[in-house]
Design an enzyme around this catalytic site. Structure first.
Site, PDB file in Angstrom:
ATOM      1  N   LYS A 114      18.040  41.964 -10.564  1.00 50.84           N
ATOM      2  CA  LYS A 114      18.186  42.622 -11.868  1.00 50.84           C
ATOM      3  C   LYS A 114      17.462  41.823 -12.929  1.00 50.84           C
ATOM      4  O   LYS A 114      17.129  40.664 -12.744  1.00 50.84           O
ATOM      5  CB  LYS A 114      19.668  42.732 -12.213  1.00 50.84           C
TER       6      LYS A 114
ATOM      7  N   TYR B  43      13.527  46.778  -5.148  1.00 48.65           N
ATOM      8  CA  TYR B  43      14.525  45.858  -5.661  1.00 48.65           C
ATOM      9  C   TYR B  43      14.060  44.403  -5.620  1.00 48.65           C
ATOM     10  O   TYR B  43      13.707  43.897  -4.579  1.00 48.65           O
ATOM     11  CB  TYR B  43      15.840  45.977  -4.879  1.00 48.65           C
TER      12      TYR B  43
ATOM     13  N   ASP C  86      13.999  33.779 -13.214  1.00 50.78           N
ATOM     14  CA  ASP C  86      14.695  33.242 -12.048  1.00 50.78           C
ATOM     15  C   ASP C  86      13.598  32.794 -11.102  1.00 50.78           C
ATOM     16  O   ASP C  86      12.855  33.612 -10.572  1.00 50.78           O
ATOM     17  CB  ASP C  86      15.565  34.347 -11.439  1.00 50.78           C
TER      18      ASP C  86
HETATM   19  P1  13P Z   1      19.757  37.640  -9.623  1.00 50.77           P
HETATM   20  O1  13P Z   1      19.105  38.874 -10.206  1.00 50.77           O
HETATM   21  O2  13P Z   1      20.523  36.879 -10.625  1.00 50.77           O
HETATM   22  O3  13P Z   1      18.752  36.827  -8.866  1.00 50.77           O
HETATM   23  O4  13P Z   1      20.861  38.139  -8.588  1.00 50.77           O
HETATM   24  C1  13P Z   1      20.472  38.752  -7.426  1.00 50.77           C
HETATM   25  C2  13P Z   1      21.607  39.349  -6.666  1.00 50.77           C
HETATM   26  O5  13P Z   1      21.445  40.413  -6.134  1.00 50.77           O
HETATM   27  C3  13P Z   1      22.869  38.661  -6.558  1.00 50.77           C
HETATM   28  O6  13P Z   1      23.816  39.391  -5.802  1.00 50.77           O
HETATM   29 MG    MG Z   2      18.399  35.005  -8.243  1.00 51.91          MG
HETATM   30 MG    MG Z   3      19.986  35.922 -12.350  1.00 49.45          MG
END
Ligand code: 13P
Ligand code: MG
Ligand code: MG
Ligand code: 13P
Length: 365
Positions: A231, A228, A12
């Protein structure tokens, strides 16, 4: 015999409308970069796509797994797409690129990847799964069913070349220890581990003769960064047919939209919804978590496809069920089990909230 490596690398690096989708100009930048790599002879073929805000590079080459030239080229490609994100002011530009400089291998740098080197069979069908708003452990349940559940995969019972079962490699991401377990004989031990989806992750599945059938990306960004950072939206490769599960057997477990971690701020459980690639756009509460599956044939390193496998009304009921489950889970608001448990929240900003309140705590008599 042709030896080919299939590499699926993802990151990402910034997205349009919050954490929603990769921008077309980022896709274009990645395509241009991989086109150069193909013309230079470094790679055999490529396909670029996205699952939500995750940019996915599907590459074939002859360099083997964990090759530094391939990883370096992928890193540069992600950097180029991150630059587009910066120029357009996209959200969270460079999100998963945790280090300034490339250092030999993508391991620990942020991007996730799954790779398999194999001798091409006469016909080589593969399914590539890519998910958004979830974590690698999301594949534990469905891949167990694909390779070890005879109520899901008919071939385990009726195909003599699959009757022996499979070998599963599981990684304990906290301790960094891996285990090899055979099914059907050690199924219960295997399930005892992989039921803990945030810690024991199915990493690799092989036939007992060593033929590799499946690989899952196992980055845990939060453990790398210690806080954090989103994910670790995972990818998985599954080879199909001819002594391995049929494509339909590989897709069958996903007809159940099981609960996975990673929805909204990486801190909630939601149903994993299988969708066509064009519908891999997380919206409601930044979700629900999405999964796409692209089918390819590989011949002399050339990728033919994709067939967008969940672009099928046969999965409409699964999607409707996922919406219903999403509604039910959301009604819990900030309460468990919609919100993740405290062990998983450790890597969010939750510890700061607890720290702030610490001074106000009074000892109960
Ligand atoms: P991503 O891990 O897909 O960037 O999503 C982050 C997030 O916390 C969306 O609520
Ligand atoms: Mg993202
Ligand atoms: Mg993502
Ligand atoms: P075909 O007879 O179409 O090759 O199908 C075999 C199969 O494995 C279907 O699941």
């Amino acid at each position: 015999m042709v030896r080919t490596t299939l590499s699926v690398l993802k990151a990402d690096v910034g997205s349009l409308a919050g954490h929603n989708v990769v921008h077309p100009l980022q896709i274009k930048a990645a395509q241009d970069s991989l086109k150069d790599a193909k013309e230079s002879g470094l790679i055999s073929d490529f396909y670029v796509t996205n699952c939500g805000d995750d940019l996915e590079l599907i590459i074939t080459h002859k360099k083997g797994e964990d090759n530094s030239e391939i990883h370096n080229m992928a890193w540069d490609t992600f950097k180029k797409a991150a630059k587009v994100a910066e120029e357009l002011g996209l959200y969270a530009a460079g999100q998963d690129l945790l280090c300034e400089a490339f250092s030999g291998n993508l391991k620990g740098l942020g991007p996730g990847y799954a790779e398999i080197e194999f001798e091409e069979r006469k016909s080589e069908p593969v399914v590539i799964f890519m998910a958004d708003k979830t974590e690698p452990g999301a594949f534990n349940l469905p891949l167990y069913k694909v390779f070890a559940d005879p109520f899901s995969t008919a071939g385990l019972v009726i195909d003599p070349t699959m009757h022996d079962g499979f070998r599963f490699e599981v990684l304990d991401v906290l301790e960094g220890t891996s285990f090899e377990l055979n099914t059907p004989e050690e199924s219960y031990d295997l399930l005892a581990l992989i039921g803990t989806t945030g810690r024991y992750i199915l990493k690799k599945i092989s036939k007992k003769d060593g033929t590799v059938a499946s690989r899952v990306s196992i980055t845990r960004l939060c453990l790398i960064a210690g806080r954090y950072v989103g994910k670790d939206d995972p990818v998985a490769i599954v080879r199909a047919q001819h002594g391995l599960p049929a494509v339909g057997e590989i897709l069958e477990p996903f007809a159940f939209p099981h609960l996975v971690a990673g929805w909204m701020r990486g801190s909630h459980y939601g149903p994993l919804m299988p969708v066509a690639q064009r519908n891999a756009r997380c919206t409601r509460f930044d979700g629900p978590p999405r999964l796409i599956a692209l089918g390819f044939q590989i011949k002399n390193g050339k990728l033919t496809g994709p067939s967008d496998l969940f672009d099928d009304p046969a999965f409409d009921m699964t999607r409707a069920k996922a919406c219903e489950v999403a509604d039910y889970m959301r009604r819990h608001g900030p309460f468990m089990p919609e919100r993740l448990g405290p062990e998983e929240m450790e890597y969010t900003t939750m510890p700061q909230v607890l720290e702030k309140l610490k001074a106000r705590g009074k000892k109960e008599e």
